[in-house]
Motif scaffolding. Structure first.
Motif, short mmCIF file in Angstrom:
data_model
loop_
_atom_site.label_atom_id
_atom_site.label_comp_id
_atom_site.label_asym_id
_atom_site.label_seq_id
_atom_site.Cartn_x
_atom_site.Cartn_y
_atom_site.Cartn_z
N LEU A 1 -1.35 1.08 17.70
CA LEU A 1 -0.57 1.77 16.10
C LEU A 1 -1.79 2.31 15.38
CD1 LEU A 1 2.86 -0.22 16.20
CD2 LEU A 1 2.40 2.71 17.40
N GLY A 2 -2.61 1.32 15.27
CA GLY A 2 -4.17 1.52 14.22
C GLY A 2 -3.99 0.23 13.36
N ILE B 1 -4.84 -9.69 2.49
CA ILE B 1 -4.07 -8.77 3.29
C ILE B 1 -2.78 -8.40 2.38
CG2 ILE B 1 -3.98 -10.65 5.23
CD1 ILE B 1 -0.88 -11.39 4.50
N ASP B 2 -2.88 -6.97 2.84
CA ASP B 2 -1.56 -6.00 2.58
C ASP B 2 0.00 -6.02 3.14
OD1 ASP B 2 -3.87 -3.51 1.81
OD2 ASP B 2 -4.25 -3.08 3.71
N GLY B 3 -0.42 -6.41 3.93
CA GLY B 3 1.29 -6.76 4.33
C GLY B 3 2.09 -7.97 4.99
N GLN B 4 2.74 -7.70 5.39
CA GLN B 4 3.65 -8.73 6.85
C GLN B 4 4.66 -8.50 7.41
OE1 GLN B 4 6.00 -11.84 6.14
NE2 GLN B 4 7.16 -9.57 5.43
N GLU B 5 4.75 -9.20 8.14
CA GLU B 5 6.04 -8.26 9.61
C GLU B 5 7.13 -9.65 9.73
OE1 GLU B 5 6.29 -8.36 13.18
OE2 GLU B 5 4.20 -9.90 12.46
N ASN B 6 8.22 -9.25 9.21
CA ASN B 6 9.75 -10.54 9.31
C ASN B 6 10.78 -9.69 9.20
OD1 ASN B 6 8.67 -13.52 9.80
ND2 ASN B 6 7.50 -13.38 8.09
N ARG C 1 0.55 -1.35 -0.01
CA ARG C 1 -0.16 0.41 -0.16
C ARG C 1 0.66 1.27 0.18
NH1 ARG C 1 -3.73 1.42 4.73
NH2 ARG C 1 -2.24 2.16 5.90
N ASN C 2 1.80 1.26 0.64
CA ASN C 2 2.42 2.24 0.88
C ASN C 2 3.97 2.42 2.34
OD1 ASN C 2 -0.41 3.03 3.11
ND2 ASN C 2 1.98 3.06 3.92
N ALA D 1 3.54 5.82 12.79
CA ALA D 1 2.07 4.76 12.88
C ALA D 1 0.66 5.21 12.33
CB ALA D 1 1.69 5.61 14.31
N GLY D 2 0.88 6.58 11.63
CA GLY D 2 -0.68 6.70 10.78
C GLY D 2 -0.36 6.27 9.31
N ASP D 3 0.59 6.11 9.59
CA ASP D 3 0.91 5.47 7.46
C ASP D 3 0.37 3.97 7.67
OD1 ASP D 3 1.84 7.46 6.78
OD2 ASP D 3 4.27 6.29 7.24
N LEU D 4 0.18 2.72 9.48
CA LEU D 4 -0.06 1.61 9.77
C LEU D 4 -1.94 2.09 9.17
CD1 LEU D 4 2.41 1.21 12.26
CD2 LEU D 4 2.36 -0.50 9.78
N ALA D 5 -2.49 2.95 9.50
CA ALA D 5 -3.97 2.91 9.64
C ALA D 5 -4.81 2.34 8.88
CB ALA D 5 -4.10 4.24 9.45
N GLY D 6 -4.90 1.15 9.37
CA GLY D 6 -5.86 0.15 8.69
C GLY D 6 -4.89 -0.24 7.43
#
Length: 324
Positions: free
Chosen positions: A180-181, A201-206, A151-152, A157-162
């Protein structure tokens, strides 16, 4: 001539008997053998097999060949799986206290994390798994976790909203991203790549070690080097299997696991040095959070930190912070 045949036959029978006596060790893990998991598993197997003169033979089931991590851990409890290397994501479902290591920005750097796990705090945590039908032998490593998405870029934190972000089935991680939203979406690893491809899903973290091994540049556009959580993993065996070993065999498995954990750290060090550039070369847009941006995220996580202090004890969290 007949004597030679007889002697040869006896030798063949002896060899066959020795081969039959070799004990198979099924080891399951989430990623392929060319990953940090594979590096740890192969080293663990090599050392243990050498230390026991080939009495054991590891059979590798990489790429979730025995199922997801929760399924493999349940296999250890039942004794149907002998060994695994498992991420911290599922561990807190069995030993809730282990979730303390998943607190965002808990560790200053790799040296701090490794010193904590190798010291009394980490070793006492490993001992807690025995009551759950597992024997945790050593800490392995994945590295510091980073965010990828389609997405972006993420700078605040605002970049994580939704953002529909896959997380591990880990309550500490889930609470952090909710705070963090983001819209954290717990999901077993075998489902993640297809979910990213399909846009579920939009993304993941690893950590970079996973991002590179799984070639996430093929399904993700943005990589943010956030380093928000340090991710250890554990090399463990079934207690049912462990209790059937002699003391010498147990020591061989423990030695092999420790060496396997060190091999994982070496793999991670290499991935950290080259992984971000490899992903950029593979087409991802890469940005890195600076100290001020990380501090802003920590401020936004204040409500979650209050919950973590209640869950794990402020004293333990402070004790980890003091480890040199």
């Amino acid at each position: 001539m007949s004597m030679k045949v007889t002697l040869f036959g006896m030798a063949a029978l002896a060899f066959a008997g020795a081969a039959q006596a070799q004990t198979e060790v099924k080891i399951g893990y989430a990623l392929p053998e060319n990953s940090h998991y594979g590096a740890g598993a192969l080293t663990w197997a090599e050392v243990t097999e050498a230390e026991t003169d080939g009495a054991f033979s590891f059979v590798h089931y990489g790429s979730s060949g025995l199922g997801g991590e929760r399924e493999v851990l349940e296999g250890l409890q039942l004794g149907t799986v002998e060994a695994t290397i498992v991420s911290s994501g599922t561990l807190s479902n069995f030993v809730p206290e282990a979730g303390v290591f998943d607190i965002p920005f808990l560790f200053r750097d790799f040296d701090h994390a490794r010193a904590t796990l190798d010291g009394p705090i980490g070793q006492e945590m490993l001992a807690k798994f025995e009551d759950q039908g597992m024997v945790a032998l050593a800490w392995g490593e994945q590295g510091f976790r980073h965010i990828t998405n389609n997405r972006n870029p993420v700078a605040e934190a605002g970049d994580l909203a939704g953002l529909k972000l896959r997380t591990m089935e880990n309550p500490v991680h889930i609470e952090a991203f909710k705070t963090l939203g983001a819209a954290p979406t717990p999901m077993a690893w075998p489902e993640v790549v297809s979910a990213l491809q399909q846009g579920t899903i939009d993304g993941q973290e690893n950590p970079l070690s996973v991002i590179v091994s799984a070639k996430l540049n093929e399904v993700q556009k943005y990589l943010t080097l956030s380093g928000h959580v340090y991710a250890p993993n554990v090399l463990m065996v079934s207690k049912i299997f462990w209790d059937g070993l002699s003391e010498d065999e147990q020591e061989a498995f423990r030695k092999g696991a420790v060496e396997g954990g060190l091999a994982m750290r070496a793999f991670v060090d290499e991935a950290e040095a080259s992984g971000a550039q490899a992903m950029a070369d593979g087409g991802m847009e890469v940005n890195e959070l600076d100290l001020d941006q990380k501090a802003a995220l920590q401020e936004a996580l204040a409500p979650a930190y209050e919950d973590y202090a209640r869950m794990f004890g402020a004293e333990l969290i402070e004790e980890i912070g003091k480890v040199e």
